[in-house]
Design an enzyme around this catalytic site. Structure first.
Site, PDB file in Angstrom:
ATOM      1  CE  LYS A 190      55.845  18.040  43.461  1.00  0.00           C
ATOM      2  NZ  LYS A 190      55.541  19.277  44.203  1.00  0.00           N
ATOM      3  NE  ARG A 237      58.770  20.869  54.222  1.00  0.00           N
ATOM      4  CZ  ARG A 237      57.907  21.883  54.099  1.00  0.00           C
ATOM      5  NH1 ARG A 237      57.168  22.255  55.120  1.00  0.00           N
ATOM      6  NH2 ARG A 237      57.815  22.537  52.954  1.00  0.00           N
TER       7      ARG A 237
HETATM    8  N1  BES Z   1      59.981  19.805  45.236  1.00  0.00           N
HETATM    9  C1  BES Z   1      58.912  20.559  45.759  1.00  0.00           C
HETATM   10  C2  BES Z   1      59.158  22.065  45.693  1.00  0.00           C
HETATM   11  C3  BES Z   1      59.242  22.655  44.325  1.00  0.00           C
HETATM   12  C4  BES Z   1      58.132  23.203  43.740  1.00  0.00           C
HETATM   13  C5  BES Z   1      60.436  22.699  43.661  1.00  0.00           C
HETATM   14  C6  BES Z   1      58.227  23.773  42.488  1.00  0.00           C
HETATM   15  C7  BES Z   1      60.526  23.263  42.419  1.00  0.00           C
HETATM   16  C8  BES Z   1      59.425  23.808  41.837  1.00  0.00           C
HETATM   17  C9  BES Z   1      58.670  20.199  47.216  1.00  0.00           C
HETATM   18  O1  BES Z   1      58.978  18.905  47.570  1.00  0.00           O
HETATM   19  C10 BES Z   1      57.202  20.401  47.446  1.00  0.00           C
HETATM   20  O2  BES Z   1      56.442  19.704  46.852  1.00  0.00           O
HETATM   21  N2  BES Z   1      56.863  21.367  48.291  1.00  0.00           N
HETATM   22  C11 BES Z   1      55.520  21.673  48.566  1.00  0.00           C
HETATM   23  C12 BES Z   1      55.397  21.883  50.057  1.00  0.00           C
HETATM   24  C13 BES Z   1      53.986  21.939  50.535  1.00  0.00           C
HETATM   25  C14 BES Z   1      53.317  20.578  50.400  1.00  0.00           C
HETATM   26  C15 BES Z   1      53.981  22.394  51.976  1.00  0.00           C
HETATM   27  C16 BES Z   1      55.157  22.953  47.812  1.00  0.00           C
HETATM   28  O3  BES Z   1      55.983  23.837  47.693  1.00  0.00           O
HETATM   29  O4  BES Z   1      54.045  23.028  47.305  1.00  0.00           O
HETATM   30 ZN    ZN Z   2      57.371  17.555  47.189  1.00  0.00          ZN
END
Ligand code: BES
Ligand code: ZN
Ligand code: ZN
Length: 497
Positions: free
Chosen positions: A277, A351
């Site tokens: 990230k 997931r």
């Molecule tokens: N934990 C994150 C989702 C999230 C984002 C929670 C912001 C709280 C605040 C999750 O594991 C994630 O990173 N999801 C990705 C999915 C994508 C790679 C398809 C996302 O939402 O960007």
């Molecule tokens: Zn994630």
């Protein structure tokens, strides 16, 4: 905070501040307020006429030394238009009252229920609003705060209520709000303190204290059970994963009765893994275990409320780190169900851990499943931090969850999960892939992935990424973890038996 009920008439209650609420309408000074106004020689009516007391939502009016009342102060909180007033606003009104009085170093208050809320549900909502508002996120400040803690809070206004109803609602509200605050406490812990192992220890201690069944699967048992999806996320970290299982069994468990499974994502820190990230805002990813923490809070409450249904919480806990052993985009993993997964993005890890959580919950005999997860940023694009998204493979079951949310004063919004989303996660090399190449629909695609592991067991997925954390404090709530989903799922269990 001491919590009690006061049966004296409102005018005779001795307290630092007597609190009630006023609606935005022409004859605002009615019912319980008319009685206060009469004792006060018509002062409230005059304030309403002069425009000082409007009833506008969350407006506060503080009267010092109100004549004719035994209370030192009278605080009236605006409740807005009566036709829009509901349990959500009632909780906020109570919470705002507590936080605004606490900031003035007032330590004792009494909340006077109005005519419409003199029942168990009203008393429960006010109790929850008060206790939830007393939570703060400043655990590790070493210097004492200026404002004192609220020491004693009482509820008043039982005239016309069924005997015992107010006390019963208060007790229920106290149990649920304390469970929700327990969950918020876990979420607030930074990831260096709350690792998967520590989360499991805290869960185990809670379960033992509450007389719940508990089984903590360590990395060895997780491997024996072939939970390859969970392990794939955990392999990048030196901290081992845990699968936390907590069971509530009702006194009279009937054969063939439903068993509710609560599966909560507990990624104690989500760096994204190799699909790392951006650094901005990454600190917030300590709350990526909020779904799991919510399920632990629910179990704590259920141990005291004793529903007639068996409930099993399954909480896969891990870090998502980019270590030397981390999984890489394109890797293929085998979930506990046997399905093969192409991991195209290591940041779509929620997931993966839920896939094995759902499979294990079914193996343990759950007939109905609800998962809660901070799953996607996309749900925040769709709904901001206003509502959580609800997805399902069974409309009837989702309707029950939505009804629980309404009663509990939590906002859920039904989201689509058409079959087309299934097409989008078909992989070239494996059964399914964990992301799609296209843009858009991210929250539904995440839900569609989890659905692959439910095998038509009635299931509702709650994406709480937008609602589990408050970026800015509200007049009724601290910045930080919200404990979202605890109240809804407690209500669901209480109504499933
Ligand atoms: N934990 C994150 C989702 C999230 C984002 C929670 C912001 C709280 C605040 C999750 O594991 C994630 O990173 N999801 C990705 C999915 C994508 C790679 C398809 C996302 O939402 O960007
Ligand atoms: Zn994630
Ligand atoms: Zn995540």
């Amino acid at each position: 905070m001491q919590f009690s009920f006061d049966s004296l008439p409102a005018t005779q209650i001795e307290t630092q501040v007597l609190v009630s609420y006023v609606f935005e309408k022409d004859n605002r000074i009615e019912g319980a307020l008319a009685a206060l106004d009469q004792a006060m020689g018509g002062r409230l009516k005059r304030m309403a006429e002069s425009g000082e007391l409007t009833g506008k939502l969350l407006e506060t009016t503080l009267v010092h030394n109100p004549p004719g009342l035994s209370a030192e102060r009278l605080l009236l909180v605006g409740a807005g238009k009566p036709e829009k007033f509901d349990g959500i606003f009632l909780r906020r009104v109570a919470g705002l009252a507590l936080r605004s009085m606490r900031s003035k170093s007032i330590t004792r208050m009494t909340f006077l229920l109005r005519e419409g809320e003199r029942n168990a549900a009203g008393a429960q909502a006010v109790s929850e609003g008060l206790l939830l508002s007393s939570f703060d996120s400043d655990f590790y400040k070493t210097e004492k705060k200026n404002s004192k803690a609220m020491e004693r809070v009482a509820l008043a206004g039982a005239e016309g209520a069924a005997p015992g109803a107010i006390e019963k609602g208060m007790e229920r509200g106290r149990i649920i709000a304390e469970a929700q605050n327990f969950s918020r406490t876990l979420v607030n812990e930074p990831s260096n303190i709350l690792t998967p192992r520590v989360l499991a220890e805290r869960a185990e201690a809670m379960a033992r204290e509450c007389g719940l069944g508990v089984d903590i699967l360590d990395e060895r048992r997780i491997a024996e059970l072939k939970m390859g999806a969970l392990l794939s996320v955990a392999q990048g970290s030196i901290e081992p994963p845990r699968m936390i299982v907590i069971t509530y069994t009702p006194a009279q468990a009937k054969a063939g009765a439903p068993v509710l499974g609560l599966v909560g994502k507990a990624v104690t820190f989500d760096t994204g893994g190799i699909s790392i990230k951006p650094s901005e805002g990454m600190d917030k990813m300590k709350y990526d275990m909020a779904g799991g923490a919510a399920m632990l809070g629910v179990m704590r409450a259920l141990s005291m409320l004793k529903p007639a249904v068996k409930v099993i919480a399954v909480v896969p806990a891990t870090e998502n780190m980019p270590g030397g052993k981390a999984q890489k985009p394109g890797d293929v993993q085998f979930a506990m169900s046997g399905k093969s997964i192409e991991v195209l993005n290591t940041d779509a890890e929620g997931r993966l851990v839920l896939a094995d959580g759902v499979t294990y919950a079914k193996k343990l005999g759950c007939t109905h499943l609800v998962d809660a997860a901070t799953l996607t940023g996309a749900i925040t694009v769709a709904l901001s931090n206003v509502s959580a998204g609800a997805f399902t493979n069974n409309q009837e079951f989702e309707d029950r969850v939505l009804a629980s949310a309404r009663r509990a004063g939590e906002k859920l919004w039904p989201m689509p999960l058409d079959d087309e989303y299934r097409e989008m996660i078909k992989s070239t090399i494996a059964d399914i892939q964990n992301i799609t190449s296209g843009r858009g629909g991210g929250a539904s695609i995440g839900a569609a992935f989890i659905r692959e592991f439910t095998d038509d067991t009635p299931w509702v997925h709650l994406d709480i990424a937008g609602t589990a954390w408050l970026d800015d404090q509200k007049p009724w709530a601290a910045k930080g973890p919200t404990g979202f989903a605890v109240r809804t799922l407690v209500d669901l269990a209480m109504n499933m038996g």
